[in-house]
Design an enzyme around this catalytic site. Structure first.
Site, PDB file in Angstrom:
ATOM      1  N   CYS A  86       0.863  -1.181   0.000  1.00 15.11           N
ATOM      2  CA  CYS A  86       0.000   0.000   0.000  1.00 15.11           C
ATOM      3  C   CYS A  86       0.892   1.221   0.000  1.00 15.11           C
ATOM      4  O   CYS A  86       1.743   1.372   0.893  1.00 15.11           O
ATOM      5  CB  CYS A  86      -0.897  -0.019   1.242  1.00 15.11           C
ATOM      6  SG  CYS A  86      -1.859   1.490   1.513  1.00 15.11           S
ATOM      7  N   CYS A  89      -0.915   3.896  -6.621  1.00 16.90           N
ATOM      8  CA  CYS A  89      -1.708   3.205  -5.612  1.00 16.90           C
ATOM      9  C   CYS A  89      -1.873   1.783  -6.109  1.00 16.90           C
ATOM     10  O   CYS A  89      -2.123   1.565  -7.303  1.00 16.90           O
ATOM     11  CB  CYS A  89      -3.071   3.878  -5.434  1.00 16.90           C
ATOM     12  SG  CYS A  89      -4.247   2.961  -4.408  1.00 16.90           S
TER      13      CYS A  89
END
Length: 287
Positions: free
Chosen positions: A77, A190
């Site tokens: 992440c 992302c």
């Protein structure tokens, strides 16, 4: 305490299902490794939370994965990496811990005109770690980075709406201005975003006839993980026992199972977990 046995699993986590885009590269490059995947969908999104809150959550997930026997951790992440990987490494010195960061260096190298668009969450783009990386790469390469916060896009992907008019509208809103400014490389900053790469490519084709390079760093993360495991002598060799994959989620086990099946074509056991008031994470009562 962290284990250092080759047969121990690797823990991988994300704020939701986005880290599956990294998991698929890890499974491809390290097919003999046992894997644990934690989707913190019940606490998502990370991008709109204060850094200290994300850090506390990351440390809690790290402790949980180690309790499950993890020998290494992948922070799959971008937001969690920016906010908390330093704290996680300080908590577990010597343990292989790999984070993800937007691929600014490969994007600058691939760009023909030095204009690079960066698609990411607000938290990633405002983090000191990211801004330092941007400034270093810009100074070394002369590239100019056009930063585009993609508010709501990770949520849309998390809900499973990968192919929809709403997702396409969000992508067009975020990507079109970057292309209008001349960007010829786009960083998928992302881990959720590579899951909609087909939609991204459609939007690009509708906006410009120039070639645009997409940068996804999932493969580089898997390579770095392999290097660290080998250097520490804890890579798992092929054997009679096949590699296992187990899923954990702070939200719906059914939703994570559907994501595993729909995105990776696998059907591992999935366990729902709960967090107590002190941020400790335990396997839920139904598991």
């Amino acid at each position: 305490m962290p284990t250092s046995l080759p047969d121990a699993p690797i823990g991988i986590f994300d704020s939701g299902v986005g880290g599956l885009s990294v998991l698929r590269h890890i499974r491809a490059q390290l097919p003999h490794e046992h894997l644990l995947y934690f989707a913190d969908s019940g606490f998502a999104p990370y991008g709109d939370k204060p850094e200290h809150v994300v850090t506390a959550r990351v440390l809690a997930i790290g402790a949980f994965l180690i309790d499950q026997g993890a020998k290494a951790i992948v922070v799959a992440c971008n937001t969690a990496t920016v906010a908390a990987i330093a704290a996680l490494r300080a908590r577990y010195p010597g343990m292989p811990i790999v984070g993800v960061e937007p691929g600014l260096k490969p994007a600058a190298a691939s760009s023909r005109n030095g204009l690079v668009g960066v698609l990411a969450t607000e938290r990633t783009l405002s983090g000191a770690k990211f801004l330092l990386l941007r400034d270093q790469v810009a100074e070394n390469t002369g590239a100019r980075f056009l930063l585009q916060p993609c508010i709501g896009l990770a949520d849309q992907i998390e809900f499973g709406t990968l192919e929809s008019s709403e997702t396409d509208a969000l992508l067009r809103r975020f990507i079109s201005p970057l292309l209008d400014e001349g960007a010829d490389a786009l960083v998928l900053g992302c881990t959720h975003y590579p899951l909609v790469v087909a939609s991204i490519e459609r939007v690009i084709a509708a906006c410009t006839d120039r070639p645009v390079t997409l940068i996804d760093t999932g493969e580089a993360v898997a390579r770095q993980l392999a290097r660290l495991l080998s250097a520490d002598g804890i890579a798992r060799a092929a054997g009679d026992v096949p590699a296992r994959l187990d899923g954990y989620t702070s939200a719906s086990g059914t939703a994570l199972s559907a994501a595993f099946n729909g995105l990776l074509g696998v059907d591992p056991p999935v366990h729902e977990v709960v967090a107590d008031a002190g941020q400790g994470i335990v396997i839920g009562p139904n598991n």
